[in-house]
Design an enzyme around this catalytic site. Structure first.
Site, short mmCIF file in Angstrom:
data_model
loop_
_atom_site.label_atom_id
_atom_site.label_comp_id
_atom_site.label_asym_id
_atom_site.label_seq_id
_atom_site.Cartn_x
_atom_site.Cartn_y
_atom_site.Cartn_z
N HIS A 113 75.45 -1.96 32.02
CA HIS A 113 75.61 -3.08 33.03
C HIS A 113 76.01 -3.40 33.19
CE1 HIS A 113 72.44 1.20 34.07
NE2 HIS A 113 73.48 1.38 33.40
N HIS A 276 76.03 8.87 27.10
CA HIS A 276 75.26 9.68 26.66
C HIS A 276 74.89 10.46 25.07
CE1 HIS A 276 74.98 9.80 31.68
NE2 HIS A 276 74.81 8.39 31.34
#
Length: 750
Positions: A113, A276
């Site tokens: 991020h 993920h």
């Protein structure tokens, strides 16, 4: 008056500081302090914002004068730093317990991020300066609870201090997290220097509510240069676009937003699936009911922490972050191919999780009891998927790549590691800025490679000879100056791309850009290449001149000629040492976003319906990307106009009777009160300046010209350069600013 009794008494009662705690002239409560109150922008919200040209002043930098972060970073024992991070990741803290006893997945999200705000459209965002520490990013909904991740790293930052920036530490922690969980990384480079204030130049969108997107879409088209589908998200809504759990629809938004980050489908699938493979999402309960203010809105006693959670313990198994709850695999702290295994093995159904958000679970209770709980060893769960995970299975193109990775796990690991490296290093610029022992040796196309100079560089005598040859070509000041400017002004201080080094203005796509006047550019390049060929062939040794150097030198010749004609003998600084990139080293698609929609310095503004920003705003935006100050922007534009350096040779803004000379006539005439200005177009983008007495049109100009007489701050600078005694200073300041632009990408000189 002196005989008046009451007056005499009043005079006798002179206020003394020791007699009263309240000065009669400063009575009342002190409610506001310096900087408070109604601001100019409150009164005039459309006022031109010049603050983006004065960011990161030395006045706010706490480091000592002369501090060199690159040298400080080089002093680190990187292996020791990494070991400290490895140790920290498995040392769970009571105040924020680690999922599965390992902070690795948390740090991956933090690093992702930090870097994932990058967008290729203007090169802004990204991990390069540690902006995740500041608002708005530190309080974006998509960055919920990352305040804790950074605080967990404080012991490492505290130990290494100024030698390790936050910007580097955030990315390094992400790399260490992968390595700690079994994935070999492609590499890591340091060199990201921290800033000390929030970025003011990044346009994140016009929405005024978190997670809204009603301003950034015109139909299905995402506003340029934005890279996220919603305000406050890094990319897309994981529940599906606008909360619609449709994986096929979501795929188109994934493709667009990842594309805006310079990732293709192959890299996109690798990143989503690889990221993920680790960790879990957090949605133990409804965030609206239990989660309090973000860091920027939290009370002073919160000490920079936000998103206080009143559900249960507020952390661990009760954590609320995205509002989505679950883990993708049964080994969430180990690298594996199990993400694809689960994606393809199960049929999936959409449900609402405990946080009230849409998510997916295997049909018919398949997979139940296979996934460990993050905090309770006695609990087991089924795997889960996001709507955007299912996009990798249901979108035809993504499905092909996903299945290929599923069947080729080694390629998947390599693809993810490379994509991660690109994600976290995309805004660092050329490889010569990379620091540390883990910099990959492989040359990557997205790094805009430029060959190393492998020949003897021209000396002062050669430079003088080449300048004479350029002068004798008959090329005009306008042709010489605009070509050099077009080459150098592609530089973006945001992601350190572009610039004159490499000489890419002669290659596609730059040689076809309208702003570069391709026909004229071709003439200039052909002429300079002939000079280059003759010079290089005449050398008996290894000495050569690059076309990249010749283009800049030609610009210097143009400026010197313009100054001499105006009565100023000077030598424009020139530093040889540039090399020539090839077309094969130039990713045409990746360079297309560098094409200017506007270049106010050449009075170029592309006629595009979706460009709503004004010419003066676009000028300031370009100046900011060129790292210019307000005075530098001002003097450069005035000088370019005086030399007639418009992209198309037009007279717009050329407020002088002696074009081609480096004079301060632009400023004298924009300040001339014998003129009246009137719009000559319905769009109020072009203007005529007429003699106040006769009404005869004397000059034509754009908004980028008239703003220097209209805006009070710019007028103040223009007045400095418009006086009768300033021409020598004007020429000196222009040359200094010109030299700065010509060398913005010369990191070998810094």
């Amino acid at each position: 008056m002196g005989n008046n009794k009451s007056g005499s008494e009043d005079n006798h009662k002179v206020w003394e500081v020791n007699e009263s705690s309240k000065c009669p002239f400063m009575g009342g409560a002190l409610n506001k302090t310096a900087g408070k109150g109604t601001s100019n922008r409150d009164w005039w919200p459309n006022q031109l914002n010049l603050n983006i040209l004065r960011q990161n002043s030395s006045l706010i930098n706490p480091m000592d004068d002369g501090f060199n972060y690159a040298e400080a970073f080089k002093s680190l024992d990187l292996n020791a730093v990494k070991q400290d991070i490895y140790d920290l990741m498995t040392n769970s803290q009571d105040w924020w317990p680690a999922d599965y006893g390992h902070y690795g997945p948390f740090f991956i999200r933090m690093a992702w991020h930090s870097a994932g705000t990058y967008r290729i459209g203007d090169g802004r965002g990204g991990a390069g300066s540690g902006q995740q520490r500041f608002a708005p990013l530190n309080s974006w909904p998509d960055n919920a609870n990352l305040d804790k991740a950074r605080l967990l790293l404080w012991p490492v930052k505290k130990k290494y201090g100024k030698n390790l920036s936050w910007a580097d530490l955030l990315v390094l922690a992400g790399n260490c997290a992968h390595e700690s969980m079994g994935l070999k990384m492609f590499g890591f480079a340091g060199g990201r220097e921290d800033v000390w204030e929030p970025a003011q130049d990044v346009y994140w969108g016009a929405e005024t509510e978190w997670l809204n997107n009603d301003e950034r879409y015109a139909g299905e088209e995402l506003e340029n240069p934005l890279g996220a589908a919603h305000m406050g998200l890094i990319y897309v809504n994981p529940e599906g676009h606008n909360g619609n759990p449709d994986p096929v629809e979501a795929a188109s938004y994934i493709r667009e937003t990842f594309g805006r980050m310079a990732m293709n489908d192959y890299e996109t699938v690798a990143l989503i699936a690889g990221g993920h493979t680790f960790g879990k999402t957090h949605g133990a309960a409804d965030a609206e009911e239990y989660v309090e203010a973000e860091p920027a809105a939290a009370g002073i006693e919160s000490q920079g922490l936000g998103w206080k959670n009143t559900f249960g313990t507020g952390n661990g198994a009760d954590t609320i972050t995205s509002g989505i709850e679950g883990a993708w695999t049964d080994t969430p702290t180990k690298w594996s191919n199990k993400y694809f295994d689960n994606l393809f093995k199960y049929d999936w159904e959409c449900i609402k999780g405990p946080g009230g958000a849409y998510q997916w679970q295997p049909k018919d209770n398949a997979g139940a009891g296979t996934v460990p709980d993050a905090h309770d060893p006695d609990k087991k769960h089924a795997p889960f998927m996001l709507t955007t995970d299912l996009s990798l299975k249901m979108d035809p193109e993504y499905e092909k790549i996903s299945r290929h990775f599923y069947e080729n796990p080694d390629e998947f690991a390599d693809a993810y590691s490379r994509a991660w490296f690109k994600l976290t290093h995309r805004d660092m610029g050329p490889i010569e800025r990379y620091l540390g022992p883990e910099v990959p040796k492989e040359e990557l196309l997205w790094q805009d490679p430029i060959p190393k100079v492998d020949h003897e560089i021209i000396n002062d005598s050669d430079i003088a000879s080449l300048k004479n040859k350029i002068l004798n070509t008959g090329l005009s000041v306008q042709e010489l100056v605009t070509t050099a400017w077009g080459s150098a002004s592609t530089f973006r201080g945001s992601d350190k791309r572009g610039g004159a080094n490499g000489g890419r203005i002669r290659l596609a796509p730059q040689n076809g850009w309208e702003v570069n006047n391709p026909k004229q550019l071709g003439k200039v390049i052909d002429t300079l290449e002939k000079i280059q060929q003759d010079f290089n062939e005449s050398q008996s040794g290894s000495k050569k001149v690059s076309i990249a150097d010749l283009i800049v030198l030609a610009g210097c010749v143009g400026v010197e000629k313009a100054a001499k004609t105006a009565g100023h003998e000077l030598k424009v600084p020139f530093s040889p040492g540039r090399a020539d990139a090839s077309q094969e080293q130039t990713d045409v698609e990746a360079f297309e976003p560098l094409e200017p929609n506007a270049d106010g310095f050449r009075n170029y503004f592309r006629n595009r319906d979706h460009v709503s920003a004004s010419a003066e705003e676009l000028l300031v935006d370009r100046a900011q990307l060129l790292t210019l100050t307000v005075p530098q922007m001002t003097v450069l534009l005035g000088g370019m106009r005086a030399m007639g350096a418009n992209y198309d040779g037009s007279k717009k803004g050329v407020f002088t009777d002696r074009p081609g000379q480096l004079t301060n006539d632009f400023f004298k005439n924009i300040l001339e009160m014998g003129l009246t200005w009137k719009s000559s177009s319905d769009s109020e983008t072009e203007f005529d300046g007429s003699d106040r007495k006769t009404g005869d049109v004397k000059w034509t100009g754009s908004r980028a010209d008239l703003i220097f007489g209209s805006n009070s701050e710019l007028r103040a600078i223009a007045e400095v350069y418009g006086t009768d005694d300033v021409e020598a200073k004007f020429v000196k300041d222009f040359v200094k600013a010109w030299d700065k632009v010509m060398n913005l990408d010369r990191y070998d000189l810094k």
